[in-house]
Design a protein around this motif. Sequence first.
Motif, PDB file in Angstrom:
ATOM      1  N   LYS B  58      66.333  81.052  41.453  1.00 27.97           N
ATOM      2  CA  LYS B  58      65.118  80.740  40.718  1.00 27.97           C
ATOM      3  C   LYS B  58      65.134  81.448  39.374  1.00 27.97           C
ATOM      4  O   LYS B  58      65.454  82.636  39.291  1.00 27.97           O
ATOM      5  CB  LYS B  58      63.899  81.175  41.525  1.00 27.97           C
ATOM      6  N   GLU B  59      64.791  80.714  38.333  1.00 31.22           N
ATOM      7  CA  GLU B  59      64.627  81.295  36.994  1.00 31.22           C
ATOM      8  C   GLU B  59      63.381  80.685  36.381  1.00 31.22           C
ATOM      9  O   GLU B  59      63.378  79.546  35.943  1.00 31.22           O
ATOM     10  CB  GLU B  59      65.856  81.035  36.125  1.00 31.22           C
ATOM     11  N   GLY B  60      62.309  81.465  36.390  1.00 27.41           N
ATOM     12  CA  GLY B  60      61.045  80.969  35.870  1.00 27.41           C
ATOM     13  C   GLY B  60      60.541  79.805  36.691  1.00 27.41           C
ATOM     14  O   GLY B  60      60.422  79.892  37.911  1.00 27.41           O
ATOM     15  N   ARG B  61      60.278  78.672  36.033  1.00 27.71           N
ATOM     16  CA  ARG B  61      59.783  77.489  36.743  1.00 27.71           C
ATOM     17  C   ARG B  61      60.899  76.644  37.339  1.00 27.71           C
ATOM     18  O   ARG B  61      60.620  75.632  37.985  1.00 27.71           O
ATOM     19  CB  ARG B  61      58.960  76.638  35.768  1.00 27.71           C
ATOM     20  N   PHE B  62      62.141  77.026  37.104  1.00 26.91           N
ATOM     21  CA  PHE B  62      63.286  76.230  37.551  1.00 26.91           C
ATOM     22  C   PHE B  62      63.960  76.875  38.753  1.00 26.91           C
ATOM     23  O   PHE B  62      64.255  78.069  38.743  1.00 26.91           O
ATOM     24  CB  PHE B  62      64.292  76.078  36.405  1.00 26.91           C
ATOM     25  N   ASP B  79      55.331  73.229  38.146  1.00 27.21           N
ATOM     26  CA  ASP B  79      54.343  73.175  37.069  1.00 27.21           C
ATOM     27  C   ASP B  79      54.923  72.440  35.854  1.00 27.21           C
ATOM     28  O   ASP B  79      54.949  72.963  34.729  1.00 27.21           O
ATOM     29  CB  ASP B  79      53.902  74.592  36.674  1.00 27.21           C
ATOM     30  N   SER B  80      55.407  71.249  36.074  1.00 25.59           N
ATOM     31  CA  SER B  80      56.075  70.482  35.020  1.00 25.59           C
ATOM     32  C   SER B  80      55.153  70.289  33.812  1.00 25.59           C
ATOM     33  O   SER B  80      53.952  70.039  33.960  1.00 25.59           O
ATOM     34  CB  SER B  80      56.508  69.123  35.559  1.00 25.59           C
ATOM     35  N   GLN B  81      55.755  70.407  32.633  1.00 19.37           N
ATOM     36  CA  GLN B  81      55.018  70.303  31.376  1.00 19.37           C
ATOM     37  C   GLN B  81      55.583  69.165  30.524  1.00 19.37           C
ATOM     38  O   GLN B  81      56.762  68.820  30.647  1.00 19.37           O
ATOM     39  CB  GLN B  81      55.117  71.612  30.605  1.00 19.37           C
ATOM     40  N   PRO B  82      54.753  68.599  29.634  1.00 27.51           N
ATOM     41  CA  PRO B  82      55.272  67.538  28.760  1.00 27.51           C
ATOM     42  C   PRO B  82      56.522  67.968  27.987  1.00 27.51           C
ATOM     43  O   PRO B  82      57.397  67.150  27.714  1.00 27.51           O
ATOM     44  CB  PRO B  82      54.090  67.260  27.826  1.00 27.51           C
ATOM     45  N   GLY B  83      56.626  69.242  27.648  1.00 33.36           N
ATOM     46  CA  GLY B  83      57.807  69.760  26.963  1.00 33.36           C
ATOM     47  C   GLY B  83      59.066  69.739  27.802  1.00 33.36           C
ATOM     48  O   GLY B  83      60.168  69.923  27.278  1.00 33.36           O
ATOM     49  N   ASP B  84      58.926  69.499  29.115  1.00 31.98           N
ATOM     50  CA  ASP B  84      60.090  69.392  29.995  1.00 31.98           C
ATOM     51  C   ASP B  84      60.692  67.988  29.952  1.00 31.98           C
ATOM     52  O   ASP B  84      61.751  67.747  30.542  1.00 31.98           O
ATOM     53  CB  ASP B  84      59.705  69.709  31.447  1.00 31.98           C
ATOM     54  N   SER B  85      60.012  67.067  29.284  1.00 28.82           N
ATOM     55  CA  SER B  85      60.497  65.696  29.200  1.00 28.82           C
ATOM     56  C   SER B  85      61.847  65.683  28.483  1.00 28.82           C
ATOM     57  O   SER B  85      61.948  66.036  27.303  1.00 28.82           O
ATOM     58  CB  SER B  85      59.501  64.806  28.463  1.00 28.82           C
TER      59      SER B  85
END
Lengths: 115, 112
Positions: B58-62, B79-85
């Motif tokens: 695990k590293e942060g949200r990944f 906690d997927s974010q639009p910036g993960d697109s």
Amino acid sequence: SAVISQKPSRDICQRGTSLTIQCQVDSQVTMMFWYRQQPGQSLTLIATANQGSEATYESGFVIDKFPISRPNLTFSTLTVSNMSPEDSSIYLCSASPGSGGETQYFGPGTRLLVL
Amino acid sequence: QQQVKQSPQSLIVQKGGISIINCAYENTAFDYFPWYQQFPGKGPALLIAIRPDVSEKKEGRFTISFNKSAKQFSLHIMDSQPGDSATYFCAASIPGTYKYIFGTGTRLKVLA
């Protein structure tokens, strides 16, 4: 890690001509690789650039079409020779510091359009 | 035997949701499994990587989950974010060569 730059970032070329792409790494690395990526597709390995010896090509890629140089531990070039429209693609350079680590770091790519 | 199969091809997730991308391989000799994130017009950037002797990293949200017996590994984006697109690629390293076999990629879109 390694920071990689590529030149040119993009180019438009006429069929039958050749283009040389440069790849510069900010530190000495053991391994350097060249990939091709069609837009929206995955990465296909063209060859491993070996320092001080001839590049090792993957199946379907030949030295006459994609000559590669690697004069030192931080620099490599890929030439796309006698280009045709089918060579239009993104060409990516990557580097692995080696020394027990397999991580590859990628450059920003060179976007090539052949008319 | 040198293939890495990746699914799904595309994925749409709501903001705050969990994105899950799966990869499967056949060659048990693969010894290093990185995930890359690629934004349009950019080169792939290393996100996280795992070796087969570890079941989770695990590293942060990944997070990478690795199932050695099933020859599968997956990327979870919490906690997927639009910036993960972006487009995500899994890969497997051929031992002794530093060469990678890449998956086919997953185009992730996170809705705001």
